[in-house]
Design an enzyme around this catalytic site. Structure first.
Site, PDB file in Angstrom:
ATOM      1  N   GLY A 116     -33.365 -17.590  19.016  1.00  0.00           N
ATOM      2  CA  GLY A 116     -33.734 -17.870  17.634  1.00  0.00           C
ATOM      3  C   GLY A 116     -33.044 -19.119  17.114  1.00  0.00           C
ATOM      4  O   GLY A 116     -33.635 -19.907  16.365  1.00  0.00           O
ATOM      5  N   THR A 117     -31.801 -19.305  17.502  1.00  0.00           N
ATOM      6  CA  THR A 117     -31.043 -20.462  17.023  1.00  0.00           C
ATOM      7  C   THR A 117     -31.705 -21.762  17.471  1.00  0.00           C
ATOM      8  O   THR A 117     -31.873 -22.697  16.679  1.00  0.00           O
ATOM      9  CB  THR A 117     -29.586 -20.388  17.546  1.00  0.00           C
ATOM     10  N   ASN A 160     -31.015 -10.863   7.539  1.00  0.00           N
ATOM     11  CA  ASN A 160     -30.417 -10.047   8.611  1.00  0.00           C
ATOM     12  C   ASN A 160     -29.398  -9.038   8.090  1.00  0.00           C
ATOM     13  O   ASN A 160     -29.187  -7.999   8.686  1.00  0.00           O
ATOM     14  CB  ASN A 160     -29.762 -10.943   9.670  1.00  0.00           C
ATOM     15  N   GLN A 182     -35.777 -11.584  12.111  1.00  0.00           N
ATOM     16  CA  GLN A 182     -35.623 -10.150  11.788  1.00  0.00           C
ATOM     17  C   GLN A 182     -36.942  -9.498  11.393  1.00  0.00           C
ATOM     18  O   GLN A 182     -37.021  -8.273  11.324  1.00  0.00           O
ATOM     19  CB  GLN A 182     -34.601  -9.965  10.652  1.00  0.00           C
ATOM     20  N   SER A 234     -36.940 -14.240  18.020  1.00  0.00           N
ATOM     21  CA  SER A 234     -35.951 -14.108  19.090  1.00  0.00           C
ATOM     22  C   SER A 234     -36.191 -12.805  19.845  1.00  0.00           C
ATOM     23  O   SER A 234     -36.303 -11.735  19.223  1.00  0.00           O
ATOM     24  CB  SER A 234     -34.552 -14.113  18.471  1.00  0.00           C
ATOM     25  N   THR A 241     -37.174 -25.820  32.906  1.00  0.00           N
ATOM     26  CA  THR A 241     -37.935 -24.807  33.643  1.00  0.00           C
ATOM     27  C   THR A 241     -37.942 -23.499  32.868  1.00  0.00           C
ATOM     28  O   THR A 241     -36.912 -23.071  32.344  1.00  0.00           O
ATOM     29  CB  THR A 241     -37.312 -24.609  35.052  1.00  0.00           C
ATOM     30  N   CYS A 249     -14.281 -12.201   9.612  1.00  0.00           N
ATOM     31  CA  CYS A 249     -12.890 -12.622   9.605  1.00  0.00           C
ATOM     32  C   CYS A 249     -12.820 -14.141   9.683  1.00  0.00           C
ATOM     33  O   CYS A 249     -13.219 -14.726  10.674  1.00  0.00           O
ATOM     34  CB  CYS A 249     -12.175 -12.007  10.797  1.00  0.00           C
TER      35      CYS A 249
HETATM   36  C1  LIG Z   1     -32.135 -14.137  10.747  1.00  0.00           C
HETATM   37  C2  LIG Z   1     -31.613 -14.624  12.060  1.00  0.00           C
HETATM   38  N1  LIG Z   1     -31.895 -15.870  12.458  1.00  0.00           N
HETATM   39  C3  LIG Z   1     -31.473 -16.350  13.631  1.00  0.00           C
HETATM   40  C4  LIG Z   1     -30.720 -15.590  14.478  1.00  0.00           C
HETATM   41  C5  LIG Z   1     -30.256 -16.173  15.772  1.00  0.00           C
HETATM   42  O1  LIG Z   1     -30.973 -15.651  16.853  1.00  0.00           O
HETATM   43  P1  LIG Z   1     -30.396 -15.789  18.337  1.00  0.00           P
HETATM   44  O2  LIG Z   1     -29.265 -14.838  18.459  1.00  0.00           O
HETATM   45  O3  LIG Z   1     -31.539 -15.436  19.221  1.00  0.00           O
HETATM   46  O4  LIG Z   1     -29.994 -17.208  18.500  1.00  0.00           O
HETATM   47  C6  LIG Z   1     -30.382 -14.273  14.106  1.00  0.00           C
HETATM   48  C7  LIG Z   1     -29.528 -13.445  14.974  1.00  0.00           C
HETATM   49  O5  LIG Z   1     -28.720 -12.663  14.505  1.00  0.00           O
HETATM   50  C8  LIG Z   1     -30.854 -13.777  12.868  1.00  0.00           C
HETATM   51  O6  LIG Z   1     -30.568 -12.544  12.460  1.00  0.00           O
END
Ligand SMILES: Cc1ncc(COP(=O)(O)O)c(C=O)c1O
Length: 396
Positions: free
Chosen positions: A71-72, A150, A178, A198, A236, A324
């Site tokens: 997702g990132t 999230n 999410q 993701s 790949t 933290c």
């Molecule tokens: C709303 C949201 N965006 C992005 C991410 C990032 O996804 P990934 O862990 O696949 O990089 C998360 C993961 O917790 C998420 O909750």
């Protein structure tokens, strides 16, 4: 000890059907889908099938699916691509409660000279739509708003927000990490240009994600290399991961009804019984615009970390709303943006369910948590003060 897993927004169990689907591609079928020979070529047939299944879940076309690693990566790619294709526009509009995959990137871009506008939320976690409307200026390159939060599960009206952006010629990205698999999504019926998902949040393994890119959207790749993904993402393909994600999306399409009925009922039961059993507790976020699997509950005058440690002794997995930071416990940015009082924000716990949870598990948590809170509050000087104040108040 049995594990009671109520932390599905952090990551989810890989579905057994998904494991079965992907295993041959870690063993026997290890060919490169780009190879000329039929040994590799047979893998590309399965990739195509997986792409089709993912597109089906989103109401998208297969060619609008770009595989990524997570997702990132999808979030980063979408925002950086929009900035690259809208040269001359220097503004990014986002919200105060985005995941770090968007937030931290925007902070970096801000330091590099872009203007980042973070739209505030109210105390229910709802986006301030008046501020949003005002933020859509001609020099805005891209809007990035999450579909569902999230931490609280609160959903933003991203479809409405996307239409407003399109009217002004601004690209619109949503982080739907999410939301996918939990709420129906039909990309044919909205104006969203790019969407991130993701695998590991919907019962596929970690290390695979998707960026949906609407046909016709100008795009600039993030990973530059080979011609994979029609030149939109070099590298790949993670063949086993992609095939797993295809299966997970097929299962998600079949299970979306259960997410919205059985999982929602379990979540609601957990929430209402905990609120009834534990004084000075409350739900954070708009409960009528929320994912069916998530509840974020604050227990006043206790530390979230303490609760999690004691829950862990019973095999119960959840998450706290605190992080933290440099030795001091800071309440989550999301809860702070919502103006949740300090004493509430510190004791917030997120429970996030999945189709694998059962009623017995919920009963177990409802039995174990109230004495944990009581035990922790007995140690809290603030709780003692609160009781003195409350008793005095009642007596008066
Ligand atoms: C709303 C949201 N965006 C992005 C991410 C990032 O996804 P990934 O862990 O696949 O990089 C998360 C993961 O917790 C998420 O909750």
């Amino acid at each position: 000890m049995k594990t009671i897993y109520l932390d599905n927004n952090a990551t989810s169990r890989v579905a057994p059907e998904v494991v079965d689907a992907m295993l041959p591609f870690l063993g026997e079928y290890y060919g490169n889908p780009s190879s000329m020979h039929s040994f590799g070529g047979q893998v590309s047939v399965h990739l195509k099938e997986a792409r089709g299944r993912i597109a089906w879940l989103l109401g998208a076309d297969a060619e609008e699916i770009v595989f990524t690693s997570c997702g990132t990566e999808s979030d980063n790619t979408a925002i950086l691509s929009a900035l690259a294709v809208r040269t001359g526009r220097r503004r990014i509009v986002t919200s105060r409660v985005e995941h770090p995959a968007v937030k931290a990137l925007c902070e970096r871009l801000d330091k590099q000279g872009y203007k980042v506008v973070e739209i505030p939320v109210d105390n229910m976690g709802n986006l301030d739509m008046d501020e949003y409307r005002k933020s859509l200026t001609p020099d805005t390159a891209v809007v990035s708003l999450m579909w569902a939060n999230n931490e609280t599960g609160v959903m933003f009206p991203v479809e409405e927000a996307a239409s407003m952006a399109r009217e002004r010629g601004i690209l619109f990205h949503t982080d739907a990490v999410q939301a996918v698999g939990k709420v129906p999504i039909d990309m044919k019926a909205n104006a969203i240009d790019m969407l991130s998902l993701s695998g590991h949040k919907l019962h596929a393994p970690k290390g695979v994600g998707v960026l949906y890119v609407r046909r016709g959207t100008e795009f600039s790749p993030f990973l530059i290399g080979g011609h994979q993904e029609r030149g939109r993402r070099g590298g790949t393909e993670n063949t086993a991961g992609i095939i797993a994600l295809g299966k997970a999306c097929e299962l998600a399409a079949a299970n979306i009804e259960a997410e919205n009925s059985r999982v929602r009922r379990l979540r609601d039961s957990l929430e209402s019984r905990l609120l009834a059993a534990i004084p000075n507790s409350r739900v954070n976020g708009n409960t009528s615009m929320r994912l069916p699997n998530t509840t974020n509950i604050s227990f006043e005058f206790v530390e979230g970390e303490g609760i999690l440690l004691l829950l862990d002794e019973f095999g119960i997995c959840a998450s706290s709303g605190s992080a933290c930071t440099s030795g001091s416990l800071q309440p989550s940015q999301v809860l702070r943006a919502m103006g949740v009082p300090f004493t509430m924000a510190h004791g917030s716990i997120r429970f996030s369910l999945s189709i694998y949870n059962t009623e017995e598990e919920i009963d177990f948590v409802v039995e174990k948590l109230p004495p944990i809170i009581e035990r922790l509050r007995a140690l809290s000087p603030y709780w003692k003060d609160e009781r003195i104040c409350t008793t005095a108040g009642n007596a008066g």
